[in-house]
Design a protein around this motif. Structure first.
Motif, PDB file in Angstrom:
ATOM      1  N   ASN A  56      54.099  16.894  71.288  1.00 35.48           N
ATOM      2  CA  ASN A  56      53.808  17.555  70.018  1.00 35.48           C
ATOM      3  C   ASN A  56      53.650  19.057  70.166  1.00 35.48           C
ATOM      4  O   ASN A  56      54.013  19.828  69.277  1.00 35.48           O
ATOM      5  CB  ASN A  56      52.546  16.965  69.395  1.00 35.48           C
ATOM      6  N   ARG A  57      53.088  19.478  71.289  1.00 38.72           N
ATOM      7  CA  ARG A  57      52.901  20.920  71.489  1.00 38.72           C
ATOM      8  C   ARG A  57      54.243  21.650  71.528  1.00 38.72           C
ATOM      9  O   ARG A  57      54.398  22.715  70.931  1.00 38.72           O
ATOM     10  CB  ARG A  57      52.120  21.181  72.775  1.00 38.72           C
ATOM     11  N   THR A  98      44.995  16.010  69.338  1.00 38.07           N
ATOM     12  CA  THR A  98      44.633  14.891  70.202  1.00 38.07           C
ATOM     13  C   THR A  98      43.341  15.161  70.959  1.00 38.07           C
ATOM     14  O   THR A  98      42.831  16.284  71.013  1.00 38.07           O
ATOM     15  CB  THR A  98      45.751  14.635  71.225  1.00 38.07           C
ATOM     16  N   GLU A 128      43.754  17.859  73.476  1.00 35.72           N
ATOM     17  CA  GLU A 128      43.664  19.227  72.969  1.00 35.72           C
ATOM     18  C   GLU A 128      42.206  19.617  72.759  1.00 35.72           C
ATOM     19  O   GLU A 128      41.793  20.736  73.066  1.00 35.72           O
ATOM     20  CB  GLU A 128      44.452  19.346  71.659  1.00 35.72           C
ATOM     21  N   ASP A 155      46.966  10.198  74.910  1.00 37.19           N
ATOM     22  CA  ASP A 155      47.058  11.311  73.978  1.00 37.19           C
ATOM     23  C   ASP A 155      47.644  12.548  74.644  1.00 37.19           C
ATOM     24  O   ASP A 155      48.350  13.333  74.009  1.00 37.19           O
ATOM     25  CB  ASP A 155      45.673  11.649  73.412  1.00 37.19           C
ATOM     26  N   GLU A 184      50.802  14.660  73.356  1.00 39.99           N
ATOM     27  CA  GLU A 184      50.680  16.092  73.098  1.00 39.99           C
ATOM     28  C   GLU A 184      51.610  16.913  73.977  1.00 39.99           C
ATOM     29  O   GLU A 184      52.286  17.819  73.508  1.00 39.99           O
ATOM     30  CB  GLU A 184      49.227  16.536  73.327  1.00 39.99           C
ATOM     31  N   GLU A 185      51.638  16.616  75.270  1.00 43.13           N
ATOM     32  CA  GLU A 185      52.353  17.457  76.213  1.00 43.13           C
ATOM     33  C   GLU A 185      53.775  17.003  76.484  1.00 43.13           C
ATOM     34  O   GLU A 185      54.598  17.791  76.944  1.00 43.13           O
ATOM     35  CB  GLU A 185      51.589  17.517  77.540  1.00 43.13           C
TER      36      GLU A 185
END
Length: 299
Positions: free
Chosen positions: A198-199, A258, A261, A275, A279-280
């Motif tokens: 997501n990032r 997340t 984060e 998560d 995210e990553e």
């Protein structure tokens, strides 16, 4: 056996950039050449970084060769072209899900790197490489991913892992790059790589709107899988997506904050492995010699 060349497989990400700069600094033996396999769909930032690397390495007598098997984006959407499957997320008609087999690394990364290595050895295809002749090929695998280190599948290349010899992790590479003025080095992966977390998706959306629009358009275009299979009238067995949520990229929940984060913001140590992956994404970007493949899915 005789090694007549010392090569670097250059992905232009954190680890391989560190290796090239270490060789320029004399901290590890010098490379005779570095080879970058261009998929034709790298982010603008990667091409800019690569250009800077080429200029820097040239001053130390290390040529950087760009090689290619074509444009992965264009080829994927061309009904006349054989589809080298990307690790797309699949939602089957019965509601089950899966992931398409990853062939893109072999086709767009390994194939042109091997061809260039043979050429530099003096035995371009189809000329046989004599027994005992090989190029030593440095791969940017760090200590935290030692399980991904593997031998080459061809006898004319012998993989070596200088970062393992140095006992360096990815964090060590990042610290080194910051110390020598290369702290902006990003992950190297296609604009529309399904392994983005997501990032990375937010970064593309917020900082590179043209690349985001390109990825969203590609995501819509691959919904029915292979353009060639569709043109041939083959039955669709599932819908394809770039984001692991298996919804259209423009609607995907990439703004979700997340636990990983929050941990990064607050300094807490939390069990947030799942998560963190969301995210990553794949922490290593596109790693030609140690890729992670999804399960094969017929489409």
């Amino acid at each position: 056996m005789t090694s007549s060349l010392r090569l670097l497989s250059l992905g232009a990400g954190v680890q391989s950039t560190a290796l090239l700069l270490l060789a320029c600094d004399g901290a590890i033996p010098k490379f005779d050449a570095a080879i970058f396999a261009d998929t034709g769909w790298e982010p603008r930032a990667v091409y800019e970084h690569l250009g800077r690397l080429e200029e820097h390495a040239a001053t130390y007598g290390i040529p950087v060769y760009r090689v290619s098997s074509g444009n992965i984006r264009d080829d994927a959407l061309d009904p006349e072209h054989r589809f080298a499957s990307m690790p797309l997320y699949v939602l089957n008609q019965d509601g089950s899900d899966g992931m398409a087999r990853r062939q893109c690394t072999s086709e767009y990364k390994l194939k042109p790197i091997k061809a260039k290595a043979r050429e530099l050895l003096g035995y371009p295809h189809p000329t046989p490489v004599p027994k005992g002749v090989y190029a030593e090929t440095a791969i940017g695998i760090s200590l935290d991913e030692i399980g991904r280190a593997r031998d080459s599948d061809v006898k004319y290349l012998r993989n070596v892992f200088p970062l393992l010899d140095l006992k360096w992790t990815r964090k060590d590479c990042e610290r080194y790059l910051r110390s020598v003025g290369w702290g902006s080095t990003a992950k190297s992966a296609c604009i529309g790589c399904p392994y983005h977390g997501n990032r990375q998706w937010r970064q593309i959306r917020d900082e590179s709107p043209e690349e985001w629009a390109d990825a969203v358009a590609f995501d819509a275009a691959i919904r029915n899988g292979s353009a060639r299979a569709n043109a041939a009238g083959k039955d669709l067995r599932g819908s394809m997506f770039l984001h692991r949520s298996r919804v259209p990229l423009g609607e995907a929940p990439i703004d979700r904050v997340t636990r990983a984060e929050w941990a990064d913001r607050q300094g807490d140590l939390l069990d947030a492995v799942a998560d963190a992956q969301l995210e990553e994404g794949d922490p290593d970007g596109c790693s030609p010699w140690a890729c992670r493949s999804g399960e094969a899915v017929a489409t």
